[in-house]
Scaffold this active site. Structure first.
Site, PDB file in Angstrom:
ATOM      1  N   SER A   1      55.001  42.522  41.150  1.00  8.96           N
ATOM      2  CA  SER A   1      54.645  41.170  41.555  1.00  8.96           C
ATOM      3  C   SER A   1      53.360  40.694  40.901  1.00  8.96           C
ATOM      4  O   SER A   1      52.433  41.476  40.675  1.00  8.96           O
ATOM      5  CB  SER A   1      54.476  41.122  43.082  1.00  8.96           C
ATOM      6  OG  SER A   1      53.867  39.920  43.500  1.00  8.96           O
TER       7      SER A   1
ATOM      8  N   GLU B   1      51.224  39.143  42.409  1.00  9.37           N
ATOM      9  CA  GLU B   1      50.169  39.325  43.406  1.00  9.37           C
ATOM     10  C   GLU B   1      49.329  40.563  43.107  1.00  9.37           C
ATOM     11  O   GLU B   1      48.232  40.716  43.646  1.00  9.37           O
ATOM     12  CB  GLU B   1      50.779  39.436  44.805  1.00  9.37           C
ATOM     13  CG  GLU B   1      51.296  38.124  45.379  1.00  9.37           C
ATOM     14  CD  GLU B   1      50.192  37.180  45.820  1.00  9.37           C
ATOM     15  OE1 GLU B   1      49.101  37.664  46.172  1.00  9.37           O
ATOM     16  OE2 GLU B   1      50.420  35.964  45.827  1.00  9.37           O
TER      17      GLU B   1
ATOM     18  N   TYR C   1      49.817  43.440  50.775  1.00  8.60           N
ATOM     19  CA  TYR C   1      51.057  43.344  50.018  1.00  8.60           C
ATOM     20  C   TYR C   1      50.810  43.653  48.546  1.00  8.60           C
ATOM     21  O   TYR C   1      51.542  44.434  47.927  1.00  8.60           O
ATOM     22  CB  TYR C   1      51.646  41.933  50.156  1.00  8.60           C
ATOM     23  CG  TYR C   1      52.794  41.655  49.221  1.00  8.60           C
ATOM     24  CD1 TYR C   1      54.072  42.136  49.495  1.00  8.60           C
ATOM     25  CD2 TYR C   1      52.609  40.899  48.067  1.00  8.60           C
ATOM     26  CE1 TYR C   1      55.135  41.874  48.635  1.00  8.60           C
ATOM     27  CE2 TYR C   1      53.659  40.640  47.202  1.00  8.60           C
ATOM     28  CZ  TYR C   1      54.918  41.135  47.489  1.00  8.60           C
ATOM     29  OH  TYR C   1      55.959  40.877  46.624  1.00  8.60           O
TER      30      TYR C   1
END
Length: 328
Positions: free
Chosen positions: A127, A129, A151
């Site tokens: 990801s 992120e 996360y």
């Protein structure tokens, strides 16, 4: 016939990927978590040709059983606790599923493959992120990872574990570092769907205002249906590798609001959108912008749906859905 096993098949990526693989003549299997998973009926309705297995990323034995019963050529690990805001409230669950779940899936693939570790090709859903407090703009495969949420930290663990299994055991393992990708199938807790759904309801007179957090955060948004093609292309390469998948364009939340409201004929949304500190992240990711030149050159991949087309697609879907729900 090539056989594929997908974790997270109930999510937007899993649904689009399964449709792509079925269209390419695959025998598709999916792992669904829980005995009474409310999304199971969705999979059976949308993907009647998919074989469903019960399993859990936190339970290695269930993954081994699914591997044995499906005997896949390709495994796509899309399963995760994927809502970033939730990860602060449930950091351990997020870590167990999104982080350690990757280790369990890699181990299940390795053990099933036996003497030929590369016999089963593996895709890991990494990801953007992971970049968090970005150290360079745009972000590429070589950019230092600095996650800013539980996360993101869990995704970094899974990403490096995938690299480690590739280097340690010779597995054909690839990670797709996917930047934000959305669709009408996105859950309403995510900001893009929250906006498209609220704009539709405001246009139809079913809602008065929309409450948001940070309007200045910038993201590289693409269409999930385009991005699953990149996942498939990675596993068709001679060797496993890591690829950034992105549009190469960044837009703010304000841009998202501009396009969504304009699509229903509302040019000035300032009186319709409120901000609430509750929706601010404890540690914000300010700007994400991906450099997908490696994927474009090696995979021959590029996005087809533009940012404006994506937002309009989602608003149109929610206008139709909300009319039906409201009996209009």
């Amino acid at each position: 016939m090539t056989t594929a096993l997908i974790t997270g098949i109930t999510g937007q990526d899993g649904l689009y990927l399964a449709e792509l693989l079925l269209a390419n003549g695959y025998d598709v299997h999916g792992i669904v978590r829980g005995q009474n998973n409310p999304k199971l009926e969705l999979v059976r309705r949308v993907l009647p040709d998919v074989t469903v297995h019960t399993g859990d990323l936190t339970d290695l034995s269930s993954l081994m059983r699914a591997m044995r019963d499906s005997d896949p050529d390709e495994v796509y690990n899309l399963g995760a606790v994927s809502f970033v805001a939730y990860s602060w409230m449930n950091a351990q669950v997020t870590s167990d599923v999104t982080g350690l779940g990757v280790l369990n899936m890699l181990e299940a693939v390795r053990l099933h493959a036996g003497d030929d570790p590369a016999a089963v090709r593996y895709y890991q859903a990494s990801s953007s992120e992971m970049f968090g407090k970005v150290q360079q703009v745009p972000q590429s495969e070589a950019t230092l990872l600095w996650p800013r949420s539980p996360y993101g930290v869990a995704k970094v663990y899974g990403h490096y574990m995938t690299i480690n299994y590739r280097e340690s055991y010779g597995m054909h393992a690839s990670s797709g570092i996917l930047f934000n990708h959305e669709s009408p199938r996105r859950g309403p807790e995510f900001v893009t769907r929250k906006v498209s759904q609220a704009v539709a309801r405001i246009k139809l007179g079913l809602q008065d205002t929309l409450t948001m957090g940070n309007l200045d955060a910038q993201r590289d948004w693409g269409f999930a249906g385009d991005y699953v093609e990149a996942m498939w292309l990675m596993l068709q390469q001679p060797d496993g590798d890591d690829y950034v998948i992105s549009t190469g364009e960044t837009h703010s939340i304000r841009d998202l609001l501009d396009v969504a409201f304009a699509h229903v004929g509302i040019e000035d949304w300032s009186g319709l959108v409120e901000q609430d500190p509750r929706f601010m992240r404890p540690a914000e990711v300010d700007q994400l912008l991906g450099d997908s030149s490696k994927a474009r050159s090696r995979l021959g991949w590029k996005p087809k749906v533009s940012f404006t087309e994506l937002v309009q697609m989602m608003v149109d879907n929610d206008l139709t859905e909300q009319k039906v729900l409201a009996g209009l």
